[in-house]
Design a protein around this motif. Structure first.
Motif, mmCIF file in Angstrom:
data_model
loop_
_atom_site.group_PDB
_atom_site.id
_atom_site.type_symbol
_atom_site.label_atom_id
_atom_site.label_comp_id
_atom_site.label_asym_id
_atom_site.label_seq_id
_atom_site.Cartn_x
_atom_site.Cartn_y
_atom_site.Cartn_z
ATOM 1 N N LEU A 116 -44.683 41.572 65.217
ATOM 2 C CA LEU A 116 -43.585 42.507 64.932
ATOM 3 C C LEU A 116 -42.708 42.680 66.167
ATOM 4 C CD1 LEU A 116 -42.078 44.596 63.234
ATOM 5 C CD2 LEU A 116 -43.814 46.279 63.891
ATOM 6 N N ASN A 117 -43.333 42.817 67.327
ATOM 7 C CA ASN A 117 -42.554 42.940 68.569
ATOM 8 C C ASN A 117 -41.685 41.705 68.790
ATOM 9 O OD1 ASN A 117 -43.971 45.330 68.933
ATOM 10 N ND2 ASN A 117 -45.441 44.432 70.369
ATOM 11 N N GLU A 118 -42.237 40.527 68.512
ATOM 12 C CA GLU A 118 -41.477 39.287 68.695
ATOM 13 C C GLU A 118 -40.298 39.209 67.737
ATOM 14 O OE1 GLU A 118 -42.133 34.486 68.086
ATOM 15 O OE2 GLU A 118 -43.878 35.779 68.387
ATOM 16 N N LEU A 119 -40.527 39.595 66.488
ATOM 17 C CA LEU A 119 -39.442 39.548 65.504
ATOM 18 C C LEU A 119 -38.309 40.495 65.891
ATOM 19 C CD1 LEU A 119 -41.477 39.468 62.160
ATOM 20 C CD2 LEU A 119 -40.372 37.559 63.324
ATOM 21 N N ILE A 120 -38.659 41.669 66.375
ATOM 22 C CA ILE A 120 -37.628 42.635 66.753
ATOM 23 C C ILE A 120 -36.852 42.142 67.972
ATOM 24 C CG2 ILE A 120 -37.325 44.921 67.786
ATOM 25 C CD1 ILE A 120 -39.190 46.030 65.728
ATOM 26 N N GLY A 161 -21.232 53.092 67.267
ATOM 27 C CA GLY A 161 -21.400 52.230 66.107
ATOM 28 C C GLY A 161 -22.373 51.100 66.401
ATOM 29 N N LEU A 162 -22.333 50.565 67.613
ATOM 30 C CA LEU A 162 -23.295 49.541 68.017
ATOM 31 C C LEU A 162 -24.702 50.111 68.045
ATOM 32 C CD1 LEU A 162 -24.172 46.827 69.194
ATOM 33 C CD2 LEU A 162 -23.432 47.642 71.444
ATOM 34 N N HIS A 163 -24.835 51.320 68.599
ATOM 35 C CA HIS A 163 -26.162 51.947 68.633
ATOM 36 C C HIS A 163 -26.694 52.195 67.221
ATOM 37 C CE1 HIS A 163 -24.582 53.739 72.659
ATOM 38 N NE2 HIS A 163 -24.900 52.470 72.773
ATOM 39 N N ALA A 164 -25.824 52.642 66.330
ATOM 40 C CA ALA A 164 -26.242 52.880 64.943
ATOM 41 C C ALA A 164 -26.695 51.578 64.291
ATOM 42 C CB ALA A 164 -25.102 53.508 64.151
ATOM 43 N N ALA A 165 -25.998 50.491 64.583
ATOM 44 C CA ALA A 165 -26.410 49.193 64.032
ATOM 45 C C ALA A 165 -27.773 48.787 64.572
ATOM 46 C CB ALA A 165 -25.362 48.130 64.378
ATOM 47 N N GLN A 166 -28.058 49.097 65.835
ATOM 48 C CA GLN A 166 -29.361 48.787 66.409
ATOM 49 C C GLN A 166 -30.460 49.596 65.733
ATOM 50 O OE1 GLN A 166 -28.587 49.550 70.580
ATOM 51 N NE2 GLN A 166 -28.295 47.377 71.005
ATOM 52 N N VAL A 167 -30.210 50.887 65.547
ATOM 53 C CA VAL A 167 -31.207 51.738 64.896
ATOM 54 C C VAL A 167 -31.513 51.220 63.496
ATOM 55 C CG1 VAL A 167 -31.631 54.048 63.966
ATOM 56 C CG2 VAL A 167 -30.660 53.782 66.249
ATOM 57 N N GLY A 168 -30.481 50.917 62.730
ATOM 58 C CA GLY A 168 -30.693 50.413 61.379
ATOM 59 C C GLY A 168 -31.395 49.071 61.364
ATOM 60 N N LEU A 169 -31.043 48.195 62.303
ATOM 61 C CA LEU A 169 -31.673 46.874 62.353
ATOM 62 C C LEU A 169 -33.165 46.986 62.633
ATOM 63 C CD1 LEU A 169 -31.551 43.767 62.499
ATOM 64 C CD2 LEU A 169 -30.985 44.021 64.933
ATOM 65 N N LEU A 170 -33.535 47.805 63.616
ATOM 66 C CA LEU A 170 -34.951 47.959 63.942
ATOM 67 C C LEU A 170 -35.740 48.470 62.747
ATOM 68 C CD1 LEU A 170 -34.573 49.571 67.482
ATOM 69 C CD2 LEU A 170 -35.153 47.208 66.956
ATOM 70 N N ALA A 171 -35.179 49.452 62.053
ATOM 71 C CA ALA A 171 -35.869 50.016 60.895
ATOM 72 C C ALA A 171 -36.003 48.972 59.785
ATOM 73 C CB ALA A 171 -35.125 51.245 60.383
ATOM 74 N N GLN A 172 -34.959 48.175 59.572
ATOM 75 C CA GLN A 172 -35.029 47.155 58.521
ATOM 76 C C GLN A 172 -36.068 46.089 58.834
ATOM 77 O OE1 GLN A 172 -31.215 45.719 56.691
ATOM 78 N NE2 GLN A 172 -30.296 47.004 58.263
ATOM 79 N N VAL A 173 -36.099 45.619 60.073
ATOM 80 C CA VAL A 173 -37.075 44.591 60.441
ATOM 81 C C VAL A 173 -38.500 45.123 60.281
ATOM 82 C CG1 VAL A 173 -37.962 43.166 62.325
ATOM 83 C CG2 VAL A 173 -35.505 43.386 61.990
ATOM 84 N N ALA A 174 -38.756 46.330 60.812
ATOM 85 C CA ALA A 174 -40.104 46.896 60.723
ATOM 86 C C ALA A 174 -40.492 47.166 59.274
ATOM 87 C CB ALA A 174 -40.187 48.175 61.547
ATOM 88 N N THR A 175 -39.570 47.714 58.481
ATOM 89 C CA THR A 175 -39.876 48.017 57.075
ATOM 90 C C THR A 175 -40.187 46.746 56.296
ATOM 91 O OG1 THR A 175 -38.522 50.022 57.087
ATOM 92 C CG2 THR A 175 -38.963 49.012 54.956
ATOM 93 N N ILE A 213 -39.521 37.625 53.314
ATOM 94 C CA ILE A 213 -39.412 36.633 54.393
ATOM 95 C C ILE A 213 -37.962 36.197 54.574
ATOM 96 C CG2 ILE A 213 -40.037 34.296 55.082
ATOM 97 C CD1 ILE A 213 -42.759 34.731 53.781
ATOM 98 N N HIS A 214 -37.272 35.960 53.460
ATOM 99 C CA HIS A 214 -35.866 35.552 53.536
ATOM 100 C C HIS A 214 -35.005 36.650 54.165
ATOM 101 C CE1 HIS A 214 -36.630 32.616 49.950
ATOM 102 N NE2 HIS A 214 -37.153 32.187 51.080
ATOM 103 N N ARG A 215 -35.277 37.890 53.823
ATOM 104 C CA ARG A 215 -34.512 39.005 54.390
ATOM 105 C C ARG A 215 -34.740 39.097 55.895
ATOM 106 N NH1 ARG A 215 -30.804 42.111 55.131
ATOM 107 N NH2 ARG A 215 -29.934 40.291 54.149
ATOM 108 N N LEU A 216 -35.985 38.909 56.321
ATOM 109 C CA LEU A 216 -36.274 38.931 57.749
ATOM 110 C C LEU A 216 -35.542 37.804 58.463
ATOM 111 C CD1 LEU A 216 -40.097 39.768 57.711
ATOM 112 C CD2 LEU A 216 -38.287 41.157 58.740
ATOM 113 N N GLY A 217 -35.446 36.650 57.820
ATOM 114 C CA GLY A 217 -34.720 35.548 58.433
ATOM 115 C C GLY A 217 -33.260 35.895 58.675
ATOM 116 N N VAL A 218 -32.614 36.517 57.696
ATOM 117 C CA VAL A 218 -31.211 36.912 57.856
ATOM 118 C C VAL A 218 -31.076 37.953 58.964
ATOM 119 C CG1 VAL A 218 -29.247 38.005 56.724
ATOM 120 C CG2 VAL A 218 -30.621 36.326 55.485
ATOM 121 N N LEU A 219 -31.991 38.917 59.017
ATOM 122 C CA LEU A 219 -31.937 39.951 60.050
ATOM 123 C C LEU A 219 -32.105 39.352 61.442
ATOM 124 C CD1 LEU A 219 -34.055 42.774 58.352
ATOM 125 C CD2 LEU A 219 -31.578 42.712 58.642
#
Length: 484
Positions: free
Chosen positions: A63-67, A169-183, A251-257
């Motif tokens: 998970l750490n590597e993916l993020i 806006g960049l920070h908000a995108a980071q917060v959302g990205l981290l949550a999406q990858v982990a979820t 898996i496909h969603r994680l690839g796009v992220l």
């Protein structure tokens, strides 16, 4: 220059640099922040939650590597970073209007005009000719619109606030990205674990069907029992492709992220890995702390500041504008065979303009800016309420998931105990083999529900950190320091 003219100009120039901004508008919005959370866990752990790298609390190296890969290659982050660069450039554009402009010019040419006729002596008297004229000129010109009433400064402040908003806006995108990858990662591991349980259940039901078929040959079971078991087996097998489909999509969603083609991660993530057995510590922040931590709230605040500065700038258009200008250079003119003329030239000037009649344009612009300020101020209040709702909902979801997990863990323990007792009776010859298979099937059904609850608890913890705005920092290309 006449001193009576020079002194007032000097005073005005100095005043433009030290003058206050009479058109400035306040950007403070009063927010009613509750003193505490209504649904926060009553028992807080002594461990300090790390908002910056909260996902490391799951203790999962993959998970750490993916993020890390997502933070380096996600396209939404790249777009947001480019917007920050654009906004910073526009700040420079706005601030440039505060300073004088200096331009260099150089021109030259040759011309012959019918209205330029001269007479020259000749053997037959005076001869009229149209001579060719060569002219060259060059010099410097300076112009400065003094910011007497702060309009230009406020425009620069509005641009700076918009630039800060692009960073948020960049920070908000980071917060959302981290949550999406982990979820998506936790849900993938949950699906894979449930798939293993389902495959065990299918194998168990096939064994039960085989046993019933043996019993039927021995006259110990009827065809109805076999038909019911076949129906149960086919229904269970039908759930397998559904879980496989869900796993592939995750898996496909994680690839796009991660900024990769969807199929690139299939080999890496296709194997069934366990759900993380630990979770990050519960954040211990007050509602008022959201104002500093959540990027969407910080973005809403910058919108208020930008709108307030724009309103002040619009009001400044009601006041006079003073422009100072100066130019100087050299010029030369040669006509026909006459001696050329060359001399230095200069010009100093001032200009004062004030609006008298513009059909209500300035007033309408002010009214529009004032309405814009009301909009963003109201949006700031609404965003804060939505942030409070977000956190409370995340707390409720986590409590519900952990309560269900506790009950299902106890149920799984009871099902395991029941299976061992039934199996012990069968091993002593006083029990039924079908009862053993049924006990195993009940245990697997409870294990499947417990896995879903465990996944939900992990996802709920991710939602809590997302709701608190955890995980954002300034990008190294913008600012080397990490900021909370």
């Amino acid at each position: 220059m006449n001193k009576r003219v020079l002194i007032p100009l000097t005073i005005l120039s100095l005043a433009s640099q030290i003058a206050c901004t009479p058109t400035r508008v306040g950007d403070q919005v009063a927010l009613n922040s509750p003193a505490s959370w209504h649904h926060a866990p009553t028992a807080q752990t002594a461990e300090t939650a790390d908002l910056k790298t909260w996902w490391q609390g799951f203790g999962d190296p993959l998970l750490n590597e993916l993020i890390d890969k997502a933070l380096a290659a996600n396209h939404d982050l790249k777009i947001a970073t480019a917007r920050v660069r654009e906004a910073n450039a526009m700040v420079t554009v706005a601030e440039a209007a505060l300073y004088p402009s200096l331009d260099f010019s150089l021109s030259g040419g040759r011309e012959k005009r019918i209205d330029r006729i001269v007479g020259v002596p000749s053997g037959q008297g005076i001869k009229l000719i149209t001579p060719t004229a060569d002219a060259v000129s060059g010099g410097l010109a300076a112009r400065w619109e003094t910011d007497l009433f702060g309009g230009r400064h406020l425009e620069a402040e509005a641009a700076a606030a918009q630039a800060e908003g692009s960073k948020e806006g960049l920070h908000a995108a980071q917060v959302g990205l981290l949550a999406q990858v982990a979820t998506n990662y936790l849900e993938l591991r949950g699906v894979q674990q449930r798939t293993g349980i389902l495959q065990s259940n299918i194998a168990l039901q096939r064994e039960r069907l085989r046993t019933l078929q043996v019993f039927h040959k021995a006259g110990l079971a009827n065809e109805a029992d076999i038909a019911r078991q076949q129906t149960l087996l086919h229904g269970t097998e039908a759930a397998l492709p559904v879980l496989a489909n869900a796993g592939q999509k995750l898996i496909h969603r994680l690839g796009v992220l991660l900024g990769e083609p969807p199929e690139n991660l299939e080999q890496r993530l296709a194997f069934a890995g366990p759900l993380p057995k630990q979770a990050p510590a519960m954040p211990n922040l007050l509602p008022a702390d959201l104002l500093a931590q959540r990027p969407d709230l910080r973005l809403a605040q910058t919108e208020v500041s930008a709108a307030a500065a724009s309103l002040g700038s619009a009001r400044a258009d009601l006041y006079p504008k003073l422009v100072l200008s100066a130019s100087g250079g050299l010029g030369a003119l040669a006509v026909g065979g006459f001696p050329s003329l060359a001399d230095s030239v200069y010009a100093l000037g001032t200009g004062l303009s004030a609006p008298i009649f513009n059909a209500g344009r300035i007033r309408a612009h002010i009214a529009a800016a004032d309405a814009r300020l009301d909009q963003v101020a109201t949006n700031y209040e609404k965003t804060f309420l939505l942030a409070l709702e977000d956190v409370e909902n995340a707390f409720v979801a986590h409590r519900s998931a952990t309560d269900s997990l506790g009950q299902l863990t106890a149920a799984e323990t009871s099902a395991e105990k029941a299976y061992r007792l039934v199996d012990a009776l069968y091993q002593r010859g006083v029990g039924d083999y079908l009862a053993v298979l049924d006990a195993q099937r009940s245990k697997l059904a409870v294990s499947d529900e417990r896995t879903k609850a465990e996944t939900a608890a992990g996802v709920a913890m991710v939602s809590i950190y997302r709701a608190f705005g955890g995980g954002w920092m300034f990008d190294s290309a913008i600012n080397k320091a990490s900021i909370w």
